[in-house]
Design a protein around this motif. Structure first.
Motif, PDB file in Angstrom:
ATOM      1  N   PRO A  25      18.571   1.716   1.852  1.00 38.96           N
ATOM      2  CA  PRO A  25      18.834   0.321   1.475  1.00 38.96           C
ATOM      3  C   PRO A  25      20.142  -0.182   2.087  1.00 38.96           C
ATOM      4  O   PRO A  25      21.078   0.597   2.315  1.00 38.96           O
ATOM      5  CB  PRO A  25      18.911   0.393  -0.054  1.00 38.96           C
ATOM      6  CG  PRO A  25      19.316   1.796  -0.355  1.00 38.96           C
ATOM      7  CD  PRO A  25      18.690   2.640   0.705  1.00 38.96           C
ATOM      8  N   VAL A  26      20.167  -1.502   2.354  1.00 40.36           N
ATOM      9  CA  VAL A  26      21.352  -2.156   2.899  1.00 40.36           C
ATOM     10  C   VAL A  26      21.775  -3.247   1.929  1.00 40.36           C
ATOM     11  O   VAL A  26      20.940  -4.077   1.525  1.00 40.36           O
ATOM     12  CB  VAL A  26      21.061  -2.758   4.296  1.00 40.36           C
ATOM     13  CG1 VAL A  26      22.294  -3.521   4.807  1.00 40.36           C
ATOM     14  CG2 VAL A  26      20.664  -1.657   5.271  1.00 40.36           C
ATOM     15  N   ARG A  27      23.045  -3.250   1.583  1.00 44.38           N
ATOM     16  CA  ARG A  27      23.551  -4.239   0.637  1.00 44.38           C
ATOM     17  C   ARG A  27      23.436  -5.642   1.240  1.00 44.38           C
ATOM     18  O   ARG A  27      23.785  -5.861   2.400  1.00 44.38           O
ATOM     19  CB  ARG A  27      25.003  -3.950   0.291  1.00 44.38           C
ATOM     20  CG  ARG A  27      25.600  -4.931  -0.713  1.00 44.38           C
ATOM     21  CD  ARG A  27      27.028  -4.546  -1.055  1.00 44.38           C
ATOM     22  NE  ARG A  27      27.073  -3.243  -1.717  1.00 44.38           N
ATOM     23  CZ  ARG A  27      28.210  -2.665  -2.108  1.00 44.38           C
ATOM     24  NH1 ARG A  27      29.391  -3.264  -1.880  1.00 44.38           N
ATOM     25  NH2 ARG A  27      28.175  -1.490  -2.701  1.00 44.38           N
ATOM     26  N   GLY A  28      22.938  -6.565   0.414  1.00 43.91           N
ATOM     27  CA  GLY A  28      22.804  -7.953   0.841  1.00 43.91           C
ATOM     28  C   GLY A  28      21.545  -8.251   1.613  1.00 43.91           C
ATOM     29  O   GLY A  28      21.302  -9.399   1.986  1.00 43.91           O
ATOM     30  N   ALA A  29      20.715  -7.249   1.887  1.00 50.62           N
ATOM     31  CA  ALA A  29      19.495  -7.483   2.669  1.00 50.62           C
ATOM     32  C   ALA A  29      18.437  -8.216   1.844  1.00 50.62           C
ATOM     33  O   ALA A  29      17.580  -8.901   2.393  1.00 50.62           O
ATOM     34  CB  ALA A  29      18.941  -6.160   3.186  1.00 50.62           C
ATOM     35  N   GLY A  30      18.474  -8.065   0.549  1.00 51.76           N
ATOM     36  CA  GLY A  30      17.488  -8.739  -0.296  1.00 51.76           C
ATOM     37  C   GLY A  30      16.285  -7.874  -0.624  1.00 51.76           C
ATOM     38  O   GLY A  30      15.641  -8.055  -1.656  1.00 51.76           O
ATOM     39  N   HIS A  31      15.924  -6.948   0.262  1.00 52.41           N
ATOM     40  CA  HIS A  31      14.824  -6.022  -0.024  1.00 52.41           C
ATOM     41  C   HIS A  31      14.966  -4.812   0.884  1.00 52.41           C
ATOM     42  O   HIS A  31      15.816  -4.793   1.802  1.00 52.41           O
ATOM     43  CB  HIS A  31      13.455  -6.695   0.159  1.00 52.41           C
ATOM     44  CG  HIS A  31      13.059  -6.875   1.589  1.00 52.41           C
ATOM     45  ND1 HIS A  31      13.731  -7.712   2.453  1.00 52.41           N
ATOM     46  CD2 HIS A  31      12.070  -6.300   2.318  1.00 52.41           C
ATOM     47  CE1 HIS A  31      13.160  -7.668   3.645  1.00 52.41           C
ATOM     48  NE2 HIS A  31      12.158  -6.812   3.589  1.00 52.41           N
ATOM     49  N   ARG A  32      14.197  -3.807   0.667  1.00 52.50           N
ATOM     50  CA  ARG A  32      14.306  -2.545   1.396  1.00 52.50           C
ATOM     51  C   ARG A  32      13.224  -2.452   2.462  1.00 52.50           C
ATOM     52  O   ARG A  32      12.066  -2.813   2.221  1.00 52.50           O
ATOM     53  CB  ARG A  32      14.183  -1.378   0.424  1.00 52.50           C
ATOM     54  CG  ARG A  32      14.555  -0.021   1.016  1.00 52.50           C
ATOM     55  CD  ARG A  32      14.602   1.010  -0.093  1.00 52.50           C
ATOM     56  NE  ARG A  32      15.108   2.289   0.413  1.00 52.50           N
ATOM     57  CZ  ARG A  32      15.325   3.345  -0.367  1.00 52.50           C
ATOM     58  NH1 ARG A  32      15.102   3.276  -1.670  1.00 52.50           N
ATOM     59  NH2 ARG A  32      15.800   4.469   0.156  1.00 52.50           N
ATOM     60  N   ALA A  33      13.562  -1.966   3.640  1.00 51.76           N
ATOM     61  CA  ALA A  33      12.572  -1.749   4.691  1.00 51.76           C
ATOM     62  C   ALA A  33      11.577  -0.686   4.244  1.00 51.76           C
ATOM     63  O   ALA A  33      11.958   0.342   3.667  1.00 51.76           O
ATOM     64  CB  ALA A  33      13.273  -1.317   5.987  1.00 51.76           C
ATOM     65  N   MET A  34      10.291  -0.937   4.525  1.00 50.09           N
ATOM     66  CA  MET A  34       9.275   0.046   4.109  1.00 50.09           C
ATOM     67  C   MET A  34       8.048  -0.050   5.002  1.00 50.09           C
ATOM     68  O   MET A  34       7.753  -1.092   5.603  1.00 50.09           O
ATOM     69  CB  MET A  34       8.880  -0.162   2.643  1.00 50.09           C
ATOM     70  CG  MET A  34       8.251  -1.484   2.331  1.00 50.09           C
ATOM     71  SD  MET A  34       7.840  -1.607   0.543  1.00 50.09           S
ATOM     72  CE  MET A  34       7.125  -3.249   0.477  1.00 50.09           C
ATOM     73  N   LEU A  35       7.351   1.063   5.076  1.00 47.22           N
ATOM     74  CA  LEU A  35       6.071   1.194   5.779  1.00 47.22           C
ATOM     75  C   LEU A  35       5.090   1.781   4.783  1.00 47.22           C
ATOM     76  O   LEU A  35       5.286   2.899   4.299  1.00 47.22           O
ATOM     77  CB  LEU A  35       6.221   2.098   7.010  1.00 47.22           C
ATOM     78  CG  LEU A  35       4.929   2.573   7.670  1.00 47.22           C
ATOM     79  CD1 LEU A  35       4.098   1.395   8.168  1.00 47.22           C
ATOM     80  CD2 LEU A  35       5.251   3.549   8.812  1.00 47.22           C
ATOM     81  N   VAL A  36       4.009   1.037   4.468  1.00 49.85           N
ATOM     82  CA  VAL A  36       3.062   1.472   3.436  1.00 49.85           C
ATOM     83  C   VAL A  36       1.639   1.362   3.951  1.00 49.85           C
ATOM     84  O   VAL A  36       1.352   0.660   4.929  1.00 49.85           O
ATOM     85  CB  VAL A  36       3.210   0.622   2.144  1.00 49.85           C
ATOM     86  CG1 VAL A  36       4.619   0.710   1.592  1.00 49.85           C
ATOM     87  CG2 VAL A  36       2.810  -0.828   2.396  1.00 49.85           C
ATOM     88  N   SER A  37       0.741   2.059   3.268  1.00 47.42           N
ATOM     89  CA  SER A  37      -0.704   1.952   3.531  1.00 47.42           C
ATOM     90  C   SER A  37      -1.446   1.988   2.210  1.00 47.42           C
ATOM     91  O   SER A  37      -0.992   2.615   1.243  1.00 47.42           O
ATOM     92  CB  SER A  37      -1.185   3.087   4.452  1.00 47.42           C
ATOM     93  OG  SER A  37      -1.045   4.343   3.795  1.00 47.42           O
ATOM     94  N   CYS A  38      -2.595   1.313   2.187  1.00 44.57           N
ATOM     95  CA  CYS A  38      -3.438   1.259   0.977  1.00 44.57           C
ATOM     96  C   CYS A  38      -4.734   0.542   1.335  1.00 44.57           C
ATOM     97  O   CYS A  38      -4.819  -0.127   2.374  1.00 44.57           O
ATOM     98  CB  CYS A  38      -2.720   0.524  -0.162  1.00 44.57           C
ATOM     99  SG  CYS A  38      -2.327  -1.203   0.194  1.00 44.57           S
ATOM    100  N   PRO A  39      -5.764   0.655   0.497  1.00 42.21           N
ATOM    101  CA  PRO A  39      -6.937  -0.205   0.700  1.00 42.21           C
ATOM    102  C   PRO A  39      -6.530  -1.664   0.540  1.00 42.21           C
ATOM    103  O   PRO A  39      -5.599  -1.987  -0.195  1.00 42.21           O
ATOM    104  CB  PRO A  39      -7.890   0.237  -0.419  1.00 42.21           C
ATOM    105  CG  PRO A  39      -7.447   1.614  -0.786  1.00 42.21           C
ATOM    106  CD  PRO A  39      -5.957   1.631  -0.598  1.00 42.21           C
ATOM    107  N   VAL A  40      -7.199  -2.554   1.241  1.00 43.85           N
ATOM    108  CA  VAL A  40      -6.853  -3.976   1.192  1.00 43.85           C
ATOM    109  C   VAL A  40      -6.801  -4.427  -0.264  1.00 43.85           C
ATOM    110  O   VAL A  40      -7.800  -4.315  -0.993  1.00 43.85           O
ATOM    111  CB  VAL A  40      -7.867  -4.815   1.984  1.00 43.85           C
ATOM    112  CG1 VAL A  40      -7.648  -6.304   1.736  1.00 43.85           C
ATOM    113  CG2 VAL A  40      -7.740  -4.523   3.473  1.00 43.85           C
ATOM    114  N   PRO A  41      -5.650  -4.933  -0.736  1.00 46.72           N
ATOM    115  CA  PRO A  41      -5.528  -5.306  -2.152  1.00 46.72           C
ATOM    116  C   PRO A  41      -6.018  -6.712  -2.460  1.00 46.72           C
ATOM    117  O   PRO A  41      -5.908  -7.156  -3.598  1.00 46.72           O
ATOM    118  CB  PRO A  41      -4.009  -5.210  -2.383  1.00 46.72           C
ATOM    119  CG  PRO A  41      -3.418  -5.573  -1.068  1.00 46.72           C
ATOM    120  CD  PRO A  41      -4.370  -5.063  -0.018  1.00 46.72           C
ATOM    121  N   THR A  42      -6.552  -7.410  -1.466  1.00 52.69           N
ATOM    122  CA  THR A  42      -7.023  -8.777  -1.665  1.00 52.69           C
ATOM    123  C   THR A  42      -8.521  -8.848  -1.411  1.00 52.69           C
ATOM    124  O   THR A  42      -9.145  -7.856  -1.008  1.00 52.69           O
ATOM    125  CB  THR A  42      -6.293  -9.733  -0.704  1.00 52.69           C
ATOM    126  OG1 THR A  42      -6.539  -9.319   0.651  1.00 52.69           O
ATOM    127  CG2 THR A  42      -4.796  -9.725  -0.964  1.00 52.69           C
TER     128      THR A  42
END
Length: 327
Positions: free
Chosen positions: A212-229
């Motif tokens: 995490p980086v302070r002030g970024a607002g969110h954390r960088a991530m790489l995810v996978s899953c079945p389409v949630p929509t």
């Protein structure tokens, strides 16, 4: 007159025979042969009668005979009705046999057109549960474009651009140790080395993150899953709906700015920037969604996002896009 013997009154002689009335009373009967002779008294026993109430036995016998005849007639009528009623009971159970489920297993293939005339001419096939539960009847109807219209009506989501390939993003590609096989989603993808690291996957199937980086607002991530929509008619539209969904994982108020829209192997890729403000300062993240057809019932989704405070890692998005494979 006095009989002169004991001063008792004599009995008058009569030649009349006793009547039934006298004989029935049990009174003494007077008999005599000559006048002046002393009449001889003879006690006549009354006739024995069996009475039920005041009825004679002859009448009782007749009543009983009539009753026996009536009872016998009634029994004969009832006996005549019973066979006809019992003969109809088995027939009443036959209609239920027509609607009984067929013992044959339903076919796993599509229903042939020849089965339609057969079902029309055979009532048993129509009423059988296997005749109406074909696999084609259980298939979900194709979705309409209401979800796409709703996404494009969202002021955070602009119209999709013309197809455009993703160019090389700034930064340096991270090293790769191996691959991650996501059995739940049906895809495999790259597994980055440091500074990336695996992280708790929930609510996704797999997840890798940057520090995490302070002030970024969110954390960088790489995810996978079945389409949630909701899956759309085309993979491109499905990717559009998924990109809108990813705004839930960006800072509040984020808006999409499209960077690329291109087909990939067995799927579609959308790359975009998410622009937002943090403490009144404009910030952005580079992101991408890839929707891929797999053997499962829903396509697989791979989603990556990296804030501008870690733009030196944006090149990893190019690596992710080219690493996606079906399991």
């Amino acid at each position: 007159m006095l009989d002169g013997l004991g001063g008792t009154q004599g009995t008058q002689e009569t030649d009349v025979a006793p009547t039934d009335e006298v004989a029935g009373t049990g009174a003494p009967e007077m008999t005599g042969t000559a006048r002046g002779a002393r009449p001889a008294l003879r006690v006549v026993k009354p006739l024995k009668r069996s009475r039920i109430g005041d009825l004679r036995m002859k009448v009782v016998y007749r009543v009983l005979a009539v009753a026996v005849v009536l009872i016998a007639a009634a029994v004969a009528v009832v006996a005549g009705l019973l066979p006809s009623g019992s003969a109809e009971q088995p027939d009443e159970g036959r209609p239920g046999q027509i609607a009984a489920p067929s013992t044959a297993a339903p076919s796993s293939g599509p229903t042939s057109s020849a089965a339609v005339p057969a079902a029309a001419s055979n009532p048993t096939a129509v009423s059988s549960p296997t005749a109406v539960s074909s696999p084609t009847a259980e298939a979900a109807p194709a979705p309409d474009d209401s979800a796409v219209k709703a996404a494009l009506a969202d002021p955070r989501v602009p119209e999709l651009p013309a197809d455009k390939r993703l160019g090389r993003l700034p930064g340096k590609a991270s090293s790769s140790k191996s691959r991650i096989s996501d059995e739940k989603s049906g895809v495999s993808l790259i597994r980055f080395g440091k500074p990336w690291k695996p992280y708790g996957a929930s609510p996704f199937a797999t997840r890798q993150v940057l520090p995490p980086v302070r002030g970024a607002g969110h954390r960088a991530m790489l995810v996978s899953c079945p389409v949630p929509t909701l899956v759309q008619a085309t993979l491109k539209d499905t990717a559009l709906i998924a990109a809108r969904w990813t705004l839930n994982h960006h800072p509040k108020g984020g808006r999409i700015s499209w960077v690329a829209s291109q087909p990939i192997k067995d799927g579609w890729l959308l790359a975009y920037k998410v622009v937002y403000k943090m403490k009144g300062k404009a910030r952005s993240s580079m992101a991408a969604v890839a929707v891929t057809e797999v053997a499962g019932s829903k396509p697989a989704l791979v989603f990556v996002t990296i804030p501008d405070s870690q733009r030196t890692r944006w090149r990893d998005i190019n690596t992710v896009a080219t690493s996606i494979r079906p399991v």
